[in-house]
Design an enzyme around this catalytic site. Structure first.
Site, PDB file in Angstrom:
ATOM      1  N   HIS A   1     -77.202  59.572 -17.667  1.00 30.53           N
ATOM      2  CA  HIS A   1     -77.125  59.687 -18.982  1.00 30.53           C
ATOM      3  C   HIS A   1     -79.142  61.047 -19.022  1.00 30.53           C
ATOM      4  CE1 HIS A   1     -73.863  58.775 -20.684  1.00 30.53           C
ATOM      5  NE2 HIS A   1     -74.387  57.465 -20.788  1.00 30.53           N
TER       6      HIS A   1
ATOM      7  N   ASP B   1     -67.405  58.900 -14.891  1.00 30.36           N
ATOM      8  CA  ASP B   1     -67.461  57.499 -15.380  1.00 30.36           C
ATOM      9  C   ASP B   1     -66.613  57.897 -17.213  1.00 30.36           C
ATOM     10  OD1 ASP B   1     -69.969  55.897 -16.226  1.00 30.36           O
ATOM     11  OD2 ASP B   1     -69.906  56.813 -17.403  1.00 30.36           O
TER      12      ASP B   1
ATOM     13  N   HIS C   1     -68.122  58.241 -19.607  1.00 31.67           N
ATOM     14  CA  HIS C   1     -68.987  59.279 -21.039  1.00 31.67           C
ATOM     15  C   HIS C   1     -69.500  59.829 -20.010  1.00 31.67           C
ATOM     16  CE1 HIS C   1     -69.577  54.588 -21.773  1.00 31.67           C
ATOM     17  NE2 HIS C   1     -69.240  54.671 -22.865  1.00 31.67           N
TER      18      HIS C   1
ATOM     19  N   ASP D   1     -65.823  52.356 -15.834  1.00 32.18           N
ATOM     20  CA  ASP D   1     -65.703  52.207 -17.271  1.00 32.18           C
ATOM     21  C   ASP D   1     -64.632  52.591 -17.129  1.00 32.18           C
ATOM     22  OD1 ASP D   1     -68.968  53.437 -18.360  1.00 32.18           O
ATOM     23  OD2 ASP D   1     -67.447  54.527 -16.700  1.00 32.18           O
TER      24      ASP D   1
HETATM   25  N1  LIG Z   1     -74.945  52.171 -26.104  1.00 35.05           N
HETATM   26  C1  LIG Z   1     -73.834  52.646 -26.165  1.00 35.05           C
HETATM   27  C2  LIG Z   1     -72.861  52.595 -24.717  1.00 35.05           C
HETATM   28  C3  LIG Z   1     -73.813  53.183 -23.992  1.00 35.05           C
HETATM   29  C4  LIG Z   1     -72.818  53.877 -22.312  1.00 35.05           C
HETATM   30  C5  LIG Z   1     -73.191  53.090 -20.979  1.00 35.05           C
HETATM   31  C6  LIG Z   1     -72.676  54.098 -19.919  1.00 35.05           C
HETATM   32  O1  LIG Z   1     -71.757  53.389 -19.419  1.00 35.05           O
HETATM   33  N2  LIG Z   1     -72.555  55.545 -19.726  1.00 35.05           N
HETATM   34  O2  LIG Z   1     -72.131  56.087 -18.590  1.00 35.05           O
HETATM   35 ZN   LIG Z   2     -70.436  55.045 -18.619  1.00 41.43          ZN
END
Ligand SMILES: NCCCCCC(=O)NO
Ligand SMILES: [Zn+2]
Length: 344
Positions: free
Chosen positions: A161, A197, A199, A286
């Site tokens: 991110h 991932d 996200h 995840d």
């Molecule tokens: N606090 C909001 C979710 C953060 C996602 C972090 C993550 O796993 N990114 O791949």
């Molecule tokens: Zn993630």
């Protein structure tokens, strides 16, 4: 498969993150790396080595110098204002109609200027932990350059991110992007980054958005419904020299292996067409059905299939750990990807 791991990951141990309107204990915590390392050792993947230190130069190949300066000094500035008993979290951000022309002097202003969420605490050890994670990824890239078929950078904090000049989503330095750039600097003409991932890897997308030498492919939950919300849609395909070198494959909540496998096959085909010399794999687990903050439904055995499909792409592959918060099963799920790859 060599595994690169640093005990300095432990220095990133935030007290809390803002989630659903409450300050809750951080999901991104040291136990994650411990359970992955324990499982890796138990199944005999290795050897496990410490990273080689690479200094600031490879970070500056990907991140803005002013942003790196901010990350390095933020905690000390925070302590001057707020003391050392509370983690540094931003309280406001730049909204449409506001200006990014000036970097605020205030540490509170600079936390907001350089971040996009309040879930990513900066602590006394953040800089050391984040640079050690980047060194893990860089050491893995060195191994590929030396001829290894694969390597696993057991990175914490994660990185996908983090953009050229911003942090968020538990990420500060973009380990995968730093490794991809290192492979390019080491002679790979084309590098692909595949992000599995749950996200969207908005930071990696932003870093390579106008680059045609690095292909970014991400399979993730539809951002219309899911963090990071403001990018990751299928119509985002890159710009300038990077036009066509960005592929977002979005999937709905509830996706299981049958749906996921189709997206992974499409990703593999695109990477083959691109003609990459190496693959950097942003390995978030995840997508697991038991993950506390995610909504896909992969099973642990599906991660074996995922590893095998990645091996089928047929490139030297650097795995870089990203997310995954079902801590009890994280070790099995991550090790399954690596085992599936080695058996693939
Ligand atoms: N606090 C909001 C979710 C953060 C996602 C972090 C993550 O796993 N990114 O791949
Ligand atoms: Zn993630």
């Amino acid at each position: 498969m060599i595994v690169i791991h640093s005990e300095e990951h432990r220095l990133q141990a935030g007290r809390s993150e803002l989630n659903d309107g409450q300050l809750v204990p951080c999901y991104e915590k040291p136990a994650r790396a411990d359970i992955v390392r324990a499982r890796i050792e138990a199944v005999g993947i290795g050897p496990i080595v410490n990273p080689t230190r690479h200094g600031i130069a490879p970070l500056e190949r990907v991140h803005d110098a002013g942003y790196l300066d901010f990350l390095r000094t933020a905690w000390d500035e925070w302590v001057k204002e707020h003391g050392a008993d509370i983690d540094a979290l931003p309280l406001n951000w730049v909204a449409p109609g506001m200006s990014r022309r000036r970097v605020p002097r205030s540490i509170d202003g600079r936390l907001g200027f350089y971040s996009f969420d309040a879930g990513t605490p900066i602590t006394a050890g953040t800089w050391r932990a984040a640079t050690a994670a980047a060194d893990n990824a860089l050491t893995g890239a060195d191994r590929l350059r030396a001829g290894d078929r694969s390597a696993f950078a057991l990175c914490r904090p994660p990185g996908h991110h983090a953009g050229h000049a911003f942090y968020g989503g538990y990420c500060f330095l973009n380990n995968a992007a730093i490794a991809a750039q290192s492979l390019r600097d080491g002679g790979a003409a084309r590098v692909a980054v595949l992000d599995v991932d749950y996200h969207h890897g908005n930071g990696t997308q932003e870093i390579f958005w106008e680059r045609g030498d690095v292909l970014f492919v991400s399979i993730h939950a539809d951002p219309a419904d899911e963090f990071p919300y403001f990018c990751g849609h299928a119509d985002e395909t890159g710009a300038g020299a990077g036009d066509g070198a960005n592929l977002n494959l979005t999937l709905p909540w509830g996706t299981d292996w049958s749906g996921y496998a189709q997206a992974l096959a499409a990703a593999a085909a695109r990477i083959r067409d691109f003609g990459a010399d190496a693959l950097v794999l942003s390995l978030g687990a995840d997508t697991y059905g038991g993950d506390p903050i995610s909504r896909f439904r992969l099973l642990s055995e599906d991660f074996l299939r995922m590893g095998s499909a990645i091996a089928g792409i047929g490139l030297p592959t650097l795995f870089v750990l990203e997310g995954g918060y079902a801590v009890d099963d994280l070790g099995v799920n991550v090790a399954n990807v690596l085992t599936g790859f080695e058996q693939g």
